[in-house]
Design a protein around this motif. Structure first.
Motif, PDB file in Angstrom:
ATOM      1  N   LEU A   1      12.442  -9.705 -63.771  1.00  0.00           N
ATOM      2  CA  LEU A   1      11.292 -10.261 -63.063  1.00  0.00           C
ATOM      3  C   LEU A   1      10.482  -9.096 -62.493  1.00  0.00           C
ATOM      4  O   LEU A   1      11.004  -8.267 -61.753  1.00  0.00           O
ATOM      5  CB  LEU A   1      11.767 -11.172 -61.932  1.00  0.00           C
TER       6      LEU A   1
ATOM      7  N   GLN B   1      14.811 -10.557 -69.281  1.00  0.00           N
ATOM      8  CA  GLN B   1      15.510 -11.117 -68.126  1.00  0.00           C
ATOM      9  C   GLN B   1      15.017 -10.532 -66.800  1.00  0.00           C
ATOM     10  O   GLN B   1      15.440 -10.964 -65.738  1.00  0.00           O
ATOM     11  CB  GLN B   1      17.020 -10.853 -68.237  1.00  0.00           C
TER      12      GLN B   1
ATOM     13  N   CYS C   1       5.901 -14.949 -68.412  1.00  0.00           N
ATOM     14  CA  CYS C   1       6.112 -15.823 -67.245  1.00  0.00           C
ATOM     15  C   CYS C   1       6.838 -15.113 -66.116  1.00  0.00           C
ATOM     16  O   CYS C   1       6.938 -15.648 -65.013  1.00  0.00           O
ATOM     17  CB  CYS C   1       6.907 -17.061 -67.659  1.00  0.00           C
ATOM     18  N   LYS C   2       7.383 -13.909 -66.391  1.00  0.00           N
ATOM     19  CA  LYS C   2       8.135 -13.175 -65.380  1.00  0.00           C
ATOM     20  C   LYS C   2       7.389 -11.934 -64.900  1.00  0.00           C
ATOM     21  O   LYS C   2       7.988 -11.022 -64.338  1.00  0.00           O
ATOM     22  CB  LYS C   2       9.514 -12.798 -65.924  1.00  0.00           C
TER      23      LYS C   2
ATOM     24  N   ILE D   1       4.585 -11.143 -62.306  1.00  0.00           N
ATOM     25  CA  ILE D   1       3.854 -11.758 -61.193  1.00  0.00           C
ATOM     26  C   ILE D   1       2.947 -10.713 -60.563  1.00  0.00           C
ATOM     27  O   ILE D   1       3.414  -9.699 -60.046  1.00  0.00           O
ATOM     28  CB  ILE D   1       4.836 -12.328 -60.154  1.00  0.00           C
TER      29      ILE D   1
END
Length: 335
Positions: A36, A34, A59-60, A62
């Motif tokens: 990021l 959960q 996907c989290k 960056i």
């Protein structure tokens, strides 16, 4: 406090949204999918590998460019703009600034708009009758009422241009500049670097509220500054439309105005307490010489400068004699 920032920027708080220091990630391994993650490092790939091994959602994660990469990209863009342009020597850069100042002052006097030399420019006028020897910019103060008229009414016939958020949607300062369109200036800094014309700065003066301590007002205006810059950050990272809050922020900052206040200052870059000035300092103007011409200064300029800088007639130590150092370029004819 985070709660206050949340309320101002978004209108509600986000108690479930927390910022976690890297050293505490291991306390959240059960909820790691959960979280990021943002990384900005030359070791980003290794960080990604470790986070994936801990179960993070790919996907989290960056990966942001490093400061060096951002700087190099910006410089490549700037150099592409100035390939056929000629870099100005310091003396020519100052002559350009003086031409902008003369244009600005002439317009203000013809249209009965108040302005004052300010900051290091005012010290230079008093102490050196011109530029501080190591200085390379010009700063102007204007009562908010006159500032607003200038922004709305001035037209530079193609040579000069007012640069603020109403004339350039990407311009992100809450105060304006008057620029020379025959020039480029490389205004650099990470993560922001951009090109514009060589300029003088125009700072609007508004009123402080009576009966409310400076610290409370400083806090309020600092939060408004946060909201201002978050608007630009949000525009850059979301595909959704972002409400343009800039006009309402400036209306709040200038709600008292200059003419109906006892204490005034520049609330768009709210500084330390000495910049909270009695309006009587600006009750009238006097003329001071600056590089061979006379310009407006606050009638009580000595009180203003001593309150802010102390003994402003004494030269600062050599290590404090800094300049902005932004390179200026002359656009060549036909380019």
């Amino acid at each position: 406090d985070k709660e206050q920032v949340d309320l101002l920027v978004a209108g509600r708080t986000f108690p479930s949204l927390r910022i976690i220091a890297p050293g505490r990630i291991f306390h959240y391994t059960q909820n790691i999918r959960q979280i990021l993650f943002f990384t900005s490092s030359y070791r980003s790939h290794e960080m990604r590998r470790q986070l994936l091994s801990m179960g993070a959602d790919p996907c989290k994660i960056i990966e942001l460019p490093t400061e060096q990469e951002l700087w190099e990209d910006a410089c490549r863009h700037v150099h592409s703009l100035t390939e056929s342009k000629r870099q100005m020597e310091p003396a020519e850069h100052k002559e350009t600034l003086l031409s902008i100042l003369a244009e600005f002052a002439g317009y203000c006097e013809a249209n009965h708009l108040r302005y004052y030399l300010a900051y290091g420019t005012l010290i230079g006028a008093v102490r050196h009758k011109g530029f501080i020897p190591w200085d390379d910019d010009i700063d102007i103060l204007m009562p908010a009422e006159d500032y607003g008229k200038f922004i709305r009414q001035y037209r530079g016939n193609g040579k000069y241009e007012v640069l603020d958020y109403t004339t350039n949607d990407d311009y992100f300062f809450p105060f304006a500049k008057l620029t020379d369109n025959g020039t480029y200036l490389h205004h650099f800094g990470c993560p922001i670097t951009w090109m514009q014309g060589t300029y003088i700065d125009l700072f609007p003066m508004s009123g402080f509220e009576n009966g409310i301590c400076f610290e409370e007002q400083w806090k309020h205006h600092t939060l408004l500054d946060v909201k201002w810059y978050w608007y630009y950050l949000s525009k850059g990272i979301t595909s959704h439309a972002v409400k343009d809050c800039r006009s309402e922020i400036l209306m709040e900052k200038h709600k008292i105005g200059f003419d109906h206040a006892d204490y005034v200052g520049v609330l768009t870059t709210i500084p330390a307490k000495p910049w909270m000035l009695r309006k009587e300092i600006f009750a009238d103007v006097c003329k001071l010489p600056f590089e061979g011409r006379l310009y407006n200064a606050p009638v009580d300029y000595d009180r203003y400068l001593r309150g802010v800088y102390g003994d402003y007639m004494k030269l600062p130590p050599e290590e404090e004699q800094r300049i902005h150092g932004f390179p200026s370029y002359r656009r060549m004819t036909g380019k």
